[in-house]
Design a protein around this motif. Structure first.
Motif, short mmCIF file in Angstrom:
data_model
loop_
_atom_site.label_atom_id
_atom_site.label_comp_id
_atom_site.label_asym_id
_atom_site.label_seq_id
_atom_site.Cartn_x
_atom_site.Cartn_y
_atom_site.Cartn_z
N SER A 219 15.12 77.75 10.00
CA SER A 219 14.19 78.72 10.57
C SER A 219 14.51 80.12 10.07
O SER A 219 15.66 80.44 9.77
CB SER A 219 14.26 78.70 12.10
N HIS A 220 13.46 80.93 9.97
CA HIS A 220 13.58 82.32 9.52
C HIS A 220 12.81 83.22 10.47
O HIS A 220 11.83 82.80 11.08
CB HIS A 220 12.98 82.48 8.12
N ILE A 221 13.26 84.46 10.55
CA ILE A 221 12.51 85.47 11.29
C ILE A 221 12.18 86.63 10.36
O ILE A 221 12.87 86.88 9.37
CB ILE A 221 13.30 85.99 12.51
N PHE B 130 20.91 85.25 4.99
CA PHE B 130 20.36 86.26 4.10
C PHE B 130 19.51 87.27 4.87
O PHE B 130 18.84 86.91 5.85
CB PHE B 130 19.46 85.61 3.03
N ALA B 131 19.52 88.51 4.41
CA ALA B 131 18.58 89.54 4.87
C ALA B 131 17.94 90.10 3.61
O ALA B 131 18.63 90.69 2.76
CB ALA B 131 19.29 90.63 5.65
N ILE B 132 16.63 89.90 3.48
CA ILE B 132 15.95 90.11 2.20
C ILE B 132 14.76 91.04 2.38
O ILE B 132 13.97 90.88 3.33
CB ILE B 132 15.45 88.74 1.65
N PRO B 133 14.59 92.02 1.47
CA PRO B 133 13.37 92.84 1.55
C PRO B 133 12.14 91.96 1.37
O PRO B 133 12.10 91.12 0.46
CB PRO B 133 13.54 93.83 0.39
N TYR B 134 11.13 92.17 2.22
CA TYR B 134 10.02 91.21 2.28
C TYR B 134 8.69 91.94 2.42
O TYR B 134 8.51 92.75 3.34
CB TYR B 134 10.24 90.28 3.49
N GLU B 135 7.78 91.67 1.50
CA GLU B 135 6.42 92.18 1.57
C GLU B 135 6.38 93.69 1.85
O GLU B 135 5.62 94.16 2.69
CB GLU B 135 5.62 91.42 2.63
N LEU C 260 13.21 89.83 5.86
CA LEU C 260 13.28 88.40 6.15
C LEU C 260 14.74 88.03 6.41
O LEU C 260 15.62 88.38 5.63
CB LEU C 260 12.74 87.61 4.95
N ILE C 261 14.99 87.32 7.50
CA ILE C 261 16.34 86.94 7.87
C ILE C 261 16.39 85.43 8.09
O ILE C 261 15.61 84.88 8.87
CB ILE C 261 16.80 87.67 9.15
N TYR D 209 20.47 83.53 17.28
CA TYR D 209 21.51 83.37 16.25
C TYR D 209 21.24 84.27 15.06
O TYR D 209 22.15 84.95 14.56
CB TYR D 209 21.57 81.91 15.80
N LEU D 210 20.00 84.31 14.61
CA LEU D 210 19.67 85.13 13.44
C LEU D 210 19.76 86.62 13.77
O LEU D 210 20.21 87.41 12.94
CB LEU D 210 18.27 84.77 12.93
#
Length: 507
Positions: free
Chosen positions: A236-238, A261-266, A271-272, A295-296
Motif C-alpha cells: 500500500s502507498h499513500i 520510499f518518499a518520492i516527488p509525485y505529480e 508518494l510514500i 505505519y507509512l
C-alpha cells in the motif's frame, strides 16, 4: 461456434501479459490478449513506480535478480524516455540500523552489477551542503546518493499493448475467459464481455499471465492439475501534499528492517510506500488498512522535520504481488524473481507465469516467448532488447520535444505541453491534431484535461471509464473534483455504444 483462431492467447492484461503479447506479435505470431478488466487495473498500476534493481535485495543475496533488473533498467530507459526517466535517491544514514561500510559496499555492487551506462554513480552526501538535507530532521547529517529510475507504471502496460496491436495483436479488455478447454492440437476458449456477449476462440497455445489470478485460472477456468501455490502480498502507498521542493527521492530505513520510499509525485505531491502485508482476501478487492496508513506516516515522520498524520493523506492505493510460495515467513523476504513453466505434456502448449517485478517484465516476456514460440513452429529471434522504442519513445530527449511542441503550438500552456510529452511522447502531436487554440481541443473537463486527449485515450488506448483516464492513463484524479469526474464519466458513457476493443495502431 468458434469465431477466430490464433497462434497464441494471452490471459491477463498486466505488465507480464502485455510484454508477452508484444514480444510474440513482433516475432510474427498471431496473438489475442484477453483482460477481464482494464489494462493494468490491478497489480501493475499499484507499484511504487520505480524501474530499479532493488537495493535491499542485496542483503538477501539476490545478486542474480539485482543484476538482471539493473541491466533491464538501461534497456527500458532507452525504450521509453517519455515515461521512464532517471531519479536520484537519498539514503540518510543511521549507523544503528546499518553500518556505513555495509551501505558503501552495497552501493558499489549496485553501481557495477548491471552494466550501468547512463546513470550517475553513488556517492556520500553531507546534508548541510545538499538541498535534500533541508526537509530532514537535524539529527541526520550524512547519507548517500544513488541512481534509479521512475516509471509511469500503468502507461508502460498500455504502451506495450499499443505496440503489440501495431504488430497485429488483438487486445480485448473487459472480457473474461469463462472456460479454456485443452486438446491435443489447441485450446478452445469461451469469452464473455462485460455486456454479457459470449464467443469462442481457438489458439494453438495459451499463456497464463493472470497475475494474482494465475492459480485460480488453472483451477477454475482451465481445469489443469498443477503443484503451484501463490502468496498474495499486499503493498500500500499513500499520497500527501508536497513534503519537499526538489527532485530527489528518499529511501528510508525502518527499525523493522524494511525500507520506505518518499518520492516527488505529480509536481505537487509526495508518494510514500510501500507496506508488505499478507493478503487473504480476493485479489481484486484490496484497500489500505488504518494500521498501514499509520505505519507509512510514522516511517516518514522518523526522518522529516514536518510530520504527517492520516488526515494528511489525499489519496492511497493498494495492490497485491502474486509471489510463488517459497515458505519464507517474512513477506519482505520472499523472492521477487519470476518463474516460467511450460507444460506440453497435457496437450497443446500451456505457459504459466508466476511472480516477477515491473523492472524485469521485458526479460520475463522474452524468456516466456523463447520457450513457447518453438512449440508453435516459430523460430524467430528475440527482438525487444534491441533499438525498438515503445510508442511515443522515438525521440530520446523529451525536453526537446516539449520545446518543439510549444514552438509549433504556442497556445498550449507549458504545464500541459510537459504533461503531454511525459505521458505520450511523440504521440502528443496526434492529440493536438489540427487545433489552433485551446478551444479547438474541445470540452474542458477540469485541470488541463480536454476532450482531444479523452478522445485519443478512448480511440487508441482502450480507455472506457473516468477511472481508466484519471487513475491509470494519467493521475488527473488528484486534480479534478467530484462534479468534474462525473461529467467526464457521462461523456465517456455517451461515447460507447459498442465493443470493448479498439485499434491502438497509429499506422
Amino acid at each position: 461456434m468458434v469465431n477466430e483462431s490464433y497462434d497464441l492467447i494471452v490471459i491477463g492484461g498486466g505488465i507480464n501479459g502485455a510484454g508477452i503479447a508484444r514480444d510474440a506479435a513482433g516475432r510474427g505470431l498471431s496473438v489475442l490478449l484477453v483482460e477481464a478488466d482494464d489494462l493494468a487495473s490491478h497489480t501493475s498500476s499499484a507499484s511504487t513506480k520505480l524501474i530499479h534493481g532493488g537495493l535491499r535485495y542485496l542483503e538477501q543475496y539476490e545478486f542474480k535478480l539485482v543484476a538482471k533488473a539493473l541491466s533491464e533498467r538501461e534497456v527500458l530507459l532507452k525504450a521509453a524516455p517519455h515515461i521512464i526517466w532517471p531519479m536520484r535517491f537519498i539514503l540518510p544514514h543511521q549507523k544503528h540500523l546499518r553500518p556505513a561500510w555495509m551501505i558503501r559496499t552495497g552501493l558499489f555492487l549496485y553501481d557495477h552489477l548491471g552494466g550501468r551506462q547512463t546513470l550517475a554513480g553513488s556517492h556520500g552526501v553531507t546534508f548541510a551542503d545538499h538541498p535534500a538535507g533541508m526537509p530532514l530532521k537535524s539529527e541526520f547529517q550524512k547519507g548517500f546518493a544513488y541512481s534509479d529510475a521512475w516509471v509511469q507504471d500503468a502507461r508502460l502496460v498500455v504502451l506495450n499493448c499499443m505496440d503489440a496491436a501495431s504488430r497485429g495483436a488483438r487486445i480485448m479488455t473487459r472480457t473474461r475467459a469463462e472456460t479454456a478447454v485443452r486438446n491435443a492440437d489447441g485450446w478452445q476458449v469461451t469469452l464473455k464481455t462485460m455486456d454479457g456477449e459470449t464467443s469462442e476462440v481457438r489458439a494453438r497455445g495459451l499463456a497464463n499471465a493472470a497475475g494474482p489470478w494465475a492459480v485460480r485460472f488453472l483451477d477454475e477456468v482451465a481445469s489443469q492439475k498443477h503443484p503451484y501455490s501463490l502468496r498474495l502480498i499486499k503493498g500500500s502507498h499513500i499520497v500527501v501534499n508536497q513534503l519537499f521542493d526538489h527532485d530527489h527521492a528518499y529511501i528510508f530505513q525502518q527499525p523493522d528492517g524494511r525500507i520506505v520510499f518518499a518520492i516527488p509525485y505529480e509536481r505537487d505531491f509526495t508518494l510514500i510506500g510501500t507496506t508488505d502485508v499478507e493478503h487473504e482476501g480476493a485479489p481484486g478487492k484490496v484497500t489500505i488498512e488504518e494500521d498501514e496508513v499509520r505505519y507509512l506516516c510514522e516511517s516518514a515522520n522518523r526522518y522529516f522535520e514536518r510530520s504527517i498524520n492520516p488526515d494528511d493523506v489525499v489519496w492511497s492505493y493498494s495492490g497485491v504481488r502474486p509471489l510463488l510460495d517459497d515458505r519464507e515467513d517474512n513477506a519482505s523476504e520472499i523472492t521477487r524473481d519470476y518463474r516460467i513453466q511450460l507444460d506440453t505434456a497435457g496437450g497443446a502448449p500451456l505457459l504459466n507465469v508466476f511472480g516477477g517485478k515491473l523492472t524485469t517484465y521485458r526479460r520475463l516476456a522474452e524468456d516466456a516467448v523463447d520457450k513457447l514460440a518453438p512449440e508453435l513452429g516459430n523460430r524467430q529471434k528475440a527482438w525487444t532488447g534491441n533499438d525498438h522504442p515503445l510508442p511515443g519513445g522515438e525521440n530520446p530527449n523529451p525536453d526537446d520535444l516539449v520545446a518543439s511542441l510549444r514552438a509549433s503550438h504556442a497556445f498550449i500552456p507549458p504545464s500541459l505541453a510537459t504533461r503531454w510529452v511525459f505521458n505520450y511522447g511523440t504521440r502528443a502531436m496526434t492529440i493536438v491534431g489540427d487545433a489552433r487554440s485551446l478551444t479547438d481541443l474541445g470540452e474542458h473537463f477540469g485541470a488541463d484535461l480536454y476532450a482531444a486527449e479523452v478522445d485519443y485515450l478512448r480511440e487508441h488506448e482502450w480507455a472506457r471509464t473516468a477511472d481508466d483516464i484519471l487513475w491509470r492513463r494519467s493521475k488527473l484524479g488528484l486534480r479534478l473534483d467530484d462534479s468534474e469526474k462525473r461529467r467526464l464519466g457521462d461523456h465517456l458513457a455517451q461515447s460507447f455504444a459498442t465493443p470493448m476493443e479498439m485499434s491502438a495502431s497509429l499506422r
